[in-house]
Design an enzyme around this catalytic site. Structure first.
Site, PDB file in Angstrom:
ATOM      1  N   ILE A 169       1.337  -1.074   0.243  1.00  0.00           N
ATOM      2  CA  ILE A 169      -0.003   0.032  -0.609  1.00  0.00           C
ATOM      3  C   ILE A 169       0.933   1.161   0.021  1.00  0.00           C
ATOM      4  O   ILE A 169       0.778   2.392   0.322  1.00  0.00           O
ATOM      5  CB  ILE A 169      -1.043  -0.056   0.945  1.00  0.00           C
ATOM      6  CG1 ILE A 169      -0.583  -0.345   2.529  1.00  0.00           C
ATOM      7  CG2 ILE A 169      -1.973  -1.457   0.551  1.00  0.00           C
ATOM      8  CD1 ILE A 169      -0.934   0.110   3.571  1.00  0.00           C
ATOM      9  N   GLU A 197       2.224   2.340  12.534  1.00  0.00           N
ATOM     10  CA  GLU A 197       1.760   2.725  13.267  1.00  0.00           C
ATOM     11  C   GLU A 197       2.452   3.612  14.003  1.00  0.00           C
ATOM     12  O   GLU A 197       2.598   5.186  14.126  1.00  0.00           O
ATOM     13  CB  GLU A 197       0.635   2.279  13.940  1.00  0.00           C
ATOM     14  CG  GLU A 197      -0.011   1.225  13.632  1.00  0.00           C
ATOM     15  CD  GLU A 197      -1.221   0.835  12.018  1.00  0.00           C
ATOM     16  OE1 GLU A 197      -1.467   0.146  11.441  1.00  0.00           O
ATOM     17  OE2 GLU A 197      -1.931   1.754  12.025  1.00  0.00           O
ATOM     18  N   ASN A 247      14.307  -3.162   5.866  1.00  0.00           N
ATOM     19  CA  ASN A 247      14.695  -1.992   4.952  1.00  0.00           C
ATOM     20  C   ASN A 247      14.631  -0.820   5.554  1.00  0.00           C
ATOM     21  O   ASN A 247      13.923  -0.495   5.428  1.00  0.00           O
ATOM     22  CB  ASN A 247      13.755  -2.383   4.050  1.00  0.00           C
ATOM     23  CG  ASN A 247      14.551  -1.434   2.598  1.00  0.00           C
ATOM     24  OD1 ASN A 247      15.592  -1.425   2.752  1.00  0.00           O
ATOM     25  ND2 ASN A 247      14.258  -2.014   1.260  1.00  0.00           N
ATOM     26  N   PRO A 248      16.181  -0.557   5.957  1.00  0.00           N
ATOM     27  CA  PRO A 248      15.865   0.802   6.635  1.00  0.00           C
ATOM     28  C   PRO A 248      15.312   2.035   5.749  1.00  0.00           C
ATOM     29  O   PRO A 248      15.342   3.153   6.226  1.00  0.00           O
ATOM     30  CB  PRO A 248      17.579   1.034   7.046  1.00  0.00           C
ATOM     31  CG  PRO A 248      18.038  -0.324   6.615  1.00  0.00           C
ATOM     32  CD  PRO A 248      16.861  -0.957   6.200  1.00  0.00           C
TER      33      PRO A 248
END
Ligand code: MOS
Length: 759
Positions: free
Chosen positions: A469, A726, A652-653
């Site tokens: 998304i 979030e 994945n930074p």
């Protein structure tokens, strides 16, 4: 093949290296097809007719002028198709409002008709020429409106707490903070609009629609139409922003499917921006009564948090962030309660950090107020109330690094330069304020499945009905598979967003990365087991007669601990000249075994994290904000924000930083700009467009620093993933309000904070 039991650690793990999005080029060159971009031959176009009143009934339609529009094809409403669909099942909160099932009008902007025409322009013109007759009743808009009804929340999914005796402790507390707070109505306003395209091929229905849960949408529409889920395919390869708004099924999908069946040709709907405010969900306005009792040293003796939330007439949807309030600080007495207030409104739903975004605002402001009252630094106040165990259940926390976040963040932000006295820091015409607040979010994971294939030439393909998304999900799946299969990321292709693939859990609740990567790992391990078993069972080759479980994949080879190795061409080619394939399911520990069956049915998955009985698992963060308020105009600027986060494994930074930063920026907009205004008499949203619904833009956002603290947490789940979707937004609103107080000495307890609040 299903393999349960522990996931073995990957001996050559390269997880955590910054990796650019594998779908980035497709997105920026327009090759990425969002659902409404799919070319569907001979499609008719739909335009929704929505209710001009908020309460009453449809008395009739005059279609004379609409039918005269060239290209007009058909008009659907309760009179001709009302019986053909049931309302969608709410993902939470019981019944929802109906749309065209009857003549009943529950809210302004409700879908009451669908115009079909040969072109979008004709459909739109005809829709505006439909004359609607209604019988109106006076509507109730929001809190305090005549005709609303209030009830205590009843919801199996949510809990409230009464630990000790909070009322008595509050009455006896040497220091008590007692305050009311408000958060506004907000709408997601993803850039991609709400779209649905439907095509039938005999009994088979294909739906192209942006979705956070394609199996869920399939199951829901099947139930609405009374057909088999297996007869529906949902395609959602790319989603242009969702934030919760595309998580549940809404009414439009079934009506477009019915329209396509009636016309005997595909139908495409792209709802308008303003329709998106009422045909989908939103974040409802909330009110809070917060009481903190403390002793003179700032140790909490009681926490009481009562919340009120608005919902529609039939739904008791609520977000109930009190579960998090109860776990934040070490208080021996805790009381929480939530009530819902029914009004003539569309049903609200998930919006980024649904519970914590509105509920941490009062708690984190109240902690700041208490700190000021006691003359204690707000970070120090939190340190004094750091719980050793979950204050409600007594369970151990699976990694609780809130104070590490505060301490590392404070050092980087320069918190020690803050003069504790409000309205004491000034730079020319600008009053300077520094504020902070805690962030937290439940570490969730759900059951999920994946299929992986590997060819002798070292090309791997992962397929699962997961969802990107905008978060970077394609990329973390590729990283995970590459890591596990010992391949470069570029040799892994990932296909998601289609119910033709094995089901994945919904992309929500910060659970998706944890859910899907564990399934991918299991599928890769099942693949390795096949390859290793064939290699050891063979009479020839480096591994003949060895133990298959000792072998691993690394750098395009099957390898043993003694470094003997065999190329993938040999190891995979021994089984197939085409490809070796494995399918796997992951059911997180402690979850019911029927979780996979429910997933295939498209039922809302249980997120592990909720009601966990072995430990309490949250991610944590500390938000820091600098505000500058003009001494005369009271203009509010935010030159600097810093968030320090501890959220377990970061796969994945690159995309994680973007995700956390996006959350922080949204938090800023949410604190200072965002509010859906409601016309109280008409119960109607008035600023239903992105010119008047203000969000943070480039000029509002200056320096945003994201710190991701290393946190190995092997207890939360095998890969140690806690989720970051979030976490970035939570607490920013309170940090801004606390900074505004520090700059001015004015405490604003209602969001958004605007110039007029500071005059
Ligand atoms: Mo997110 S609001 O949990 O889709």
């Amino acid at each position: 093949m299903t393999i349960q039991g522990p996931i073995r650690p990957q001996p050559f793990s390269r997880i955590g290296k910054p990796t650019p999005r594998i779908d980035g080029a497709a997105k920026v060159t327009g090759r990425a097809l969002y659902p409404s971009d799919e070319s569907v031959p001979h499609a008719a176009h739909a335009f929704l007719v929505t209710s001009p009143i908020a309460r009453g009934r449809v008395a009739g339609f005059d279609l004379g002028d609409a039918r005269a529009v060239p290209g007009f094809l058909d008009f659907l409403c309760h009179e001709n198709v009302g019986g053909q669909a049931k309302p969608p099942k709410q993902m939470a909160g019981g019944e929802t409002t109906t749309t065209m099932e009857s003549d009943r009008i529950w809210h302004d902007g409700q879908i009451i008709g669908v115009v079909l025409a040969d072109s979008f322009e004709a459909a739109r013109e005809a829709a505006f020429k439909v004359r609607i007759q209604t019988e109106a009743e006076p509507p109730s808009a929001t809190f305090g409106s005549a005709g609303t009804t209030e009830e205590q929340r009843e919801d199996e999914q949510k809990e409230d707490f009464a630990v000790g005796d909070a009322e008595m402790a509050l009455a006896a507390a040497p220091v008590m903070l007692d305050a009311w707070y408000e958060t506004p109505t907000q709408h997601h306003n993803a850039i991609e609009l709400f779209t649905t395209t439907c095509a039938w091929n005999g009994r088979q229905l294909t739906i192209w629609e942006p979705s956070q849960f394609v199996y869920g949408l399939r199951g829901n529409v099947a139930q609405q139409l009374g057909i088999e889920p297996a007869d529906i395919r949902v395609v959602s390869k790319f989603v242009g922003g969702a934030f919760g708004s595309k998580g549940g099924a809404t009414a439009r999908t079934a009506w477009i499917a019915i329209a396509a069946r009636r016309l005997g040709r595909p139908v495409k709907l792209v709802a308008t921006r303003d329709q998106g405010f009422t045909i989908a969900t939103y974040r409802a306005e909330t009110r809070h009564h917060l009481r903190l009792g403390a002793n003179g040293e700032g140790r909490l003796t009681a926490v009481s948090h009562e919340g009120w939330e608005v919902t529609s007439r039939p739904s008791f949807y609520n977000v109930s962030g009190t579960e998090t309030t109860a776990r934040m600080y070490a208080a021996p007495n805790i009381l929480t309660r939530v009530a819902v207030v029914h009004a003539d409104r569309n049903t609200p739903g998930f919006m980024r950090a649904p519970p914590e975004q509105p509920y941490m605002f009062p708690l984190e402001c109240a902690m700041d107020e208490l700190a000021a009252r006691l003359g204690i630094d707000p970070i120090e106040l939190r340190r004094r109330n750091e719980p050793a165990r979950d204050p409600v259940t007594g369970l151990a926390f699976s990694g609780r690094h809130l104070m590490t976040c505060f301490d590392r963040g404070a050092a980087e932000f320069g918190w020690n330069r803050r003069n504790a006295q409000p309205a004491s820091m000034r730079d020319g015409d600008w009053l300077v304020g520094l504020g902070c607040a805690a962030s937290t979010y439940t570490a969730n994971i759900a059951a999920s499945t994946a299929r992986v294939t590997l060819r002798p030439d070292g090309q791997a393909q992962v397929r699962l009905a997961g969802h990107d998304i905008g978060t970077g999900a394609y990329t973390v799946v590729a990283i995970t598979a590459a890591d596990r299969l010992g391949l470069p990321v570029g040799q892994v292709t990932v296909e998601m967003g289609d119910t033709e693939y094995p089901p994945a859990a919904l992309a929500a609740g910060s659970s998706h990365t944890a859910s899907i990567t564990h399934a991918v790992v299991r599928a890769c391990d099942a693949l390795l087991a096949q390859i290793a078993t064939a290699a050891t069972a063979s009479n020839a080759g480096a591994f003949a007669g060895r133990e298959p479980a000792t072998l691993s994949l690394r750098d395009g080879h099957l390898v043993a601990p003694d470094d003997s190795s065999e190329s993938l061409a040999d190891a995979v080619g021994r089984i197939s000249a085409g490809a070796v394939e494995a399918y796997a399911e992951n059911v997180p520990d402690g979850m019911p075994a029927d979780a996979i069956g429910k997933l295939y049915q498209g039922q809302l998955p249980i997120l592990r994290g909720q009601k966990r009985v072995d430990m309490t698992a949250y991610s944590f963060g500390a938000q820091f904000v600098e505000v500058r308020i003009h001494a005369r105009t009271r203009e509010i600027r935010v030159p600097r924000m810093l968030g320090a986060f501890s959220a377990g494994t970061i796969l994945n930074p690159t995309t994680a930083r973007s995700q956390l930063m996006g959350g922080m920026i949204w938090g800023l907009g949410s604190a200072l700009l965002e509010k859906t205004e409601i016309d109280q008499r008409a119960a109607r949203y008035t600023n239903d467009n992105i010119a008047e619904y203000h969000i943070a833009v480039n000029a509002d956002v200056r320096r945003v620093d994201v710190m991701m603290l290393p946190e190995p947490d092997g207890a939360v789940n095998p890969l140690g993933i806690k989720g970051i979707g979030e976490l970035g937004i939570v607490g920013v609103n309170a940090a801004v309000a606390n900074a505004v107080f520090h700059a001015t000495g004015q405490r604003v307890r209602r969001l958004p904070i605007r110039i007029e609040d500071l005059l």
